[in-house]
Scaffold this active site. Structure first.
Site, PDB file in Angstrom:
ATOM      1  N   ASP A   1       0.856  -1.192   0.000  1.00 35.98           N
ATOM      2  CA  ASP A   1       0.000   0.000   0.000  1.00 35.98           C
ATOM      3  C   ASP A   1       0.890   1.240   0.000  1.00 35.98           C
ATOM      4  OD1 ASP A   1      -2.938   1.073   0.647  1.00 35.98           O
ATOM      5  OD2 ASP A   1      -1.497   2.245   1.805  1.00 35.98           O
TER       6      ASP A   1
ATOM      7  N   TYR B   1       3.413   9.772  -0.650  1.00 30.40           N
ATOM      8  CA  TYR B   1       4.492   9.156   0.138  1.00 30.40           C
ATOM      9  C   TYR B   1       5.851   9.341  -0.558  1.00 30.40           C
ATOM     10  CZ  TYR B   1       0.567   6.624   2.392  1.00 30.40           C
ATOM     11  OH  TYR B   1      -0.610   6.274   3.010  1.00 30.40           O
TER      12      TYR B   1
ATOM     13  N   LYS C   1      -2.516   5.900  -4.490  1.00 28.97           N
ATOM     14  CA  LYS C   1      -3.613   6.835  -4.198  1.00 28.97           C
ATOM     15  C   LYS C   1      -3.389   8.174  -4.888  1.00 28.97           C
ATOM     16  CE  LYS C   1      -3.560   4.770   0.432  1.00 28.97           C
ATOM     17  NZ  LYS C   1      -2.158   4.672   0.856  1.00 28.97           N
TER      18      LYS C   1
ATOM     19  N   HIS D   1      -7.405   9.739  -2.134  1.00 28.23           N
ATOM     20  CA  HIS D   1      -6.752   9.663  -0.824  1.00 28.23           C
ATOM     21  C   HIS D   1      -7.580  10.276   0.315  1.00 28.23           C
ATOM     22  CE1 HIS D   1      -2.411   9.221   0.857  1.00 28.23           C
ATOM     23  NE2 HIS D   1      -3.277   9.093   1.839  1.00 28.23           N
TER      24      HIS D   1
HETATM   25  P1  NAD Z   1       0.537   1.533  11.942  1.00 32.43           P
HETATM   26  O1  NAD Z   1      -0.604   1.437  12.881  1.00 32.43           O
HETATM   27  O2  NAD Z   1       0.816   0.428  10.994  1.00 32.43           O
HETATM   28  O3  NAD Z   1       1.787   1.835  12.857  1.00 32.43           O
HETATM   29  C1  NAD Z   1       3.083   1.809  12.370  1.00 32.43           C
HETATM   30  C2  NAD Z   1       4.021   1.935  13.561  1.00 32.43           C
HETATM   31  O4  NAD Z   1       3.707   0.907  14.517  1.00 32.43           O
HETATM   32  C3  NAD Z   1       5.456   1.667  13.144  1.00 32.43           C
HETATM   33  O5  NAD Z   1       6.103   2.859  12.764  1.00 32.43           O
HETATM   34  C4  NAD Z   1       6.036   1.061  14.395  1.00 32.43           C
HETATM   35  O6  NAD Z   1       6.462   2.119  15.242  1.00 32.43           O
HETATM   36  C5  NAD Z   1       4.880   0.390  15.051  1.00 32.43           C
HETATM   37  N1  NAD Z   1       4.906  -1.087  14.855  1.00 32.43           N
HETATM   38  C6  NAD Z   1       4.766  -1.798  13.709  1.00 32.43           C
HETATM   39  N2  NAD Z   1       4.807  -3.102  13.933  1.00 32.43           N
HETATM   40  C7  NAD Z   1       4.985  -3.236  15.276  1.00 32.43           C
HETATM   41  C8  NAD Z   1       5.107  -4.354  16.142  1.00 32.43           C
HETATM   42  N3  NAD Z   1       5.037  -5.599  15.665  1.00 32.43           N
HETATM   43  N4  NAD Z   1       5.279  -4.115  17.456  1.00 32.43           N
HETATM   44  C9  NAD Z   1       5.333  -2.862  17.951  1.00 32.43           C
HETATM   45  N5  NAD Z   1       5.216  -1.762  17.183  1.00 32.43           N
HETATM   46  C10 NAD Z   1       5.045  -1.957  15.860  1.00 32.43           C
HETATM   47  O7  NAD Z   1       0.387   2.935  11.181  1.00 32.43           O
HETATM   48  P2  NAD Z   1       0.573   3.466   9.716  1.00 32.43           P
HETATM   49  O8  NAD Z   1       1.907   3.148   9.150  1.00 32.43           O
HETATM   50  O9  NAD Z   1       0.172   4.878   9.743  1.00 32.43           O
HETATM   51  O10 NAD Z   1      -0.534   2.663   8.906  1.00 32.43           O
HETATM   52  C11 NAD Z   1      -0.244   1.531   8.099  1.00 32.43           C
HETATM   53  C12 NAD Z   1      -0.371   1.883   6.644  1.00 32.43           C
HETATM   54  O11 NAD Z   1      -1.652   2.442   6.382  1.00 32.43           O
HETATM   55  C13 NAD Z   1       0.591   2.975   6.167  1.00 32.43           C
HETATM   56  O12 NAD Z   1       1.909   2.533   5.999  1.00 32.43           O
HETATM   57  C14 NAD Z   1      -0.080   3.397   4.890  1.00 32.43           C
HETATM   58  O13 NAD Z   1       0.152   2.447   3.865  1.00 32.43           O
HETATM   59  C15 NAD Z   1      -1.548   3.374   5.312  1.00 32.43           C
HETATM   60  N6  NAD Z   1      -2.034   4.708   5.747  1.00 32.43           N
HETATM   61  C16 NAD Z   1      -2.974   5.337   4.999  1.00 32.43           C
HETATM   62  C17 NAD Z   1      -3.471   6.576   5.340  1.00 32.43           C
HETATM   63  C18 NAD Z   1      -4.525   7.203   4.512  1.00 32.43           C
HETATM   64  O14 NAD Z   1      -4.821   8.392   4.715  1.00 32.43           O
HETATM   65  N7  NAD Z   1      -5.124   6.496   3.582  1.00 32.43           N
HETATM   66  C19 NAD Z   1      -2.964   7.228   6.490  1.00 32.43           C
HETATM   67  C20 NAD Z   1      -1.998   6.586   7.258  1.00 32.43           C
HETATM   68  C21 NAD Z   1      -1.557   5.328   6.886  1.00 32.43           C
END
Ligand code: NAD
Length: 275
Positions: A45, A50, A75, A108
């Site tokens: 994704d 990004y 997106k 997005h």
């Molecule tokens: P997430 O909830 O996946 O959190 C990521 C963070 O969680 C990492 O930086 C790390 O610090 C921690 N983490 C990951 N695995 C872990 C583990 N096993 N144990 C402990 N901590 C851990 O948040 P995200 O990255 O914001 O969301 C995931 C994906 O969603 C993004 O990479 C992106 O592709 C998408 N996203 C989309 C939007 C949108 O507006 N459409 C916004 C934010 C994110």
């Protein structure tokens, strides 16, 4: 790992667990996505904003993984509204990704300050009909913004929204369910901003001999949502994908469902305020 697939309302299938690359440094994206492929992820994704589509594209090319085994989402950013802009933007994303089609293309954000998203959304419908994206959907269209999209007659395959245990967006998920729109949960782990290990999730994890993150990912999967947790670290990539084999009980699921705080649980931006 055997990753479960879900069937979308357009007949296509999507791997339910993927890898997100929000905040992955463009210079490190190729290596990190190759690590994710190595860990078993096949669903990536990304988004134009990004600024790492090129790195994703380089990883795809270097991996040698057959195209039809991959599921790639990108997106449309907020400043590319309207037919001409949306067409050009998808073309630019495909060029950067080195692909002739993506699997899923999303608007997005609803960006209400920019006026109606209908022309842009209908353009995504045309781009799908032309084969430049296999499926189309929206992101951050909560119950305030989804109805206008549904009126067009093009039903989104997915709605990608912030969703984690303390912020479950029940009004949006029930509207989506009525139209068989799958929910993609972004920030599925609360973006590291919530101490979920100190909640009932920590107890559930301990009982199953897993981590709080694995318990949380399993909760999403068993609730029928698509997730793509992000991590730059190989050990966490492996930990997160292994959640596909976890079996929570109905009581575990109910206990995590009970953590919802409604609007107070949001940790990121309100779509009404994003322009
Ligand atoms: P997430 O909830 O996946 O959190 C990521 C963070 O969680 C990492 O930086 C790390 O610090 C921690 N983490 C990951 N695995 C872990 C583990 N096993 N144990 C402990 N901590 C851990 O948040 P995200 O990255 O914001 O969301 C995931 C994906 O969603 C993004 O990479 C992106 O592709 C998408 N996203 C989309 C939007 C949108 O507006 N459409 C916004 C934010 C994110």
């Amino acid at each position: 790992h055997r990753i479960p697939s879900l069937q979308l309302n357009d007949g296509r299938t999507i791997p339910q667990l993927g890898f997100g690359v929000f905040k992955v440094d463009p210079d490190e994206t190729e290596r990190i996505v190759l690590d994710a492929f190595e860990a078993g992820y096949r669903h990536i994704d990304t988004a134009a904003i990004y600024r790492n589509e090129q790195g994703v594209g380089r990883a795809i090319a270097a991996s040698g993984i057959p195209r039809d085994e991959l599921f790639i989402t990108t997106k449309l950013w907020n400043d590319r509204r309207g037919e001409a802009e949306a067409r050009a933007a998808l073309g630019e994303s495909l060029e950067k990704l080195g692909l002739d089609r993506v699997d899923l293309y999303l608007i997005h954000w609803p960006t209400p300050s920019a006026g109606s998203p209908v022309e842009t959304w209908e353009t995504l419908g045309a781009l799908r009909d032309e084969g430049l994206t296999t499926s189309i959907g929206v992101s951050n269209f909560d119950e305030r913004y989804l109805p206008e999209i549904l009126e067009t007659g093009f039903v989104p395959a997915v709605d990608q929204i912030e969703l984690h245990p303390q912020f479950q967006q029940r009004a949006t998920t029930s509207l989506a369910a009525e139209h068989d729109i799958k929910i993609e949960a972004w920030g599925p782990l609360g973006q590291g901003k919530v101490d979920y290990a100190s909640t009932v999730i920590g107890e559930i994890a301990e009982r199953h001999g897993i981590s709080w993150a694995q318990a949380t990912i399993a909760w999403h999967l068993q609730s029928g949502r698509i997730v793509f947790p992000k991590s730059n670290r190989r050990a966490r990539m492996a930990e997160n994908i292994a959640a596909a084999t976890v079996q929570l009980t109905a009581d575990d699921i109910a206990a995590i469902d009970a953590l919802d705080q409604g609007e107070a649980g949001r940790v990121s931006a309100d779509p009404a305020e994003v322009s």
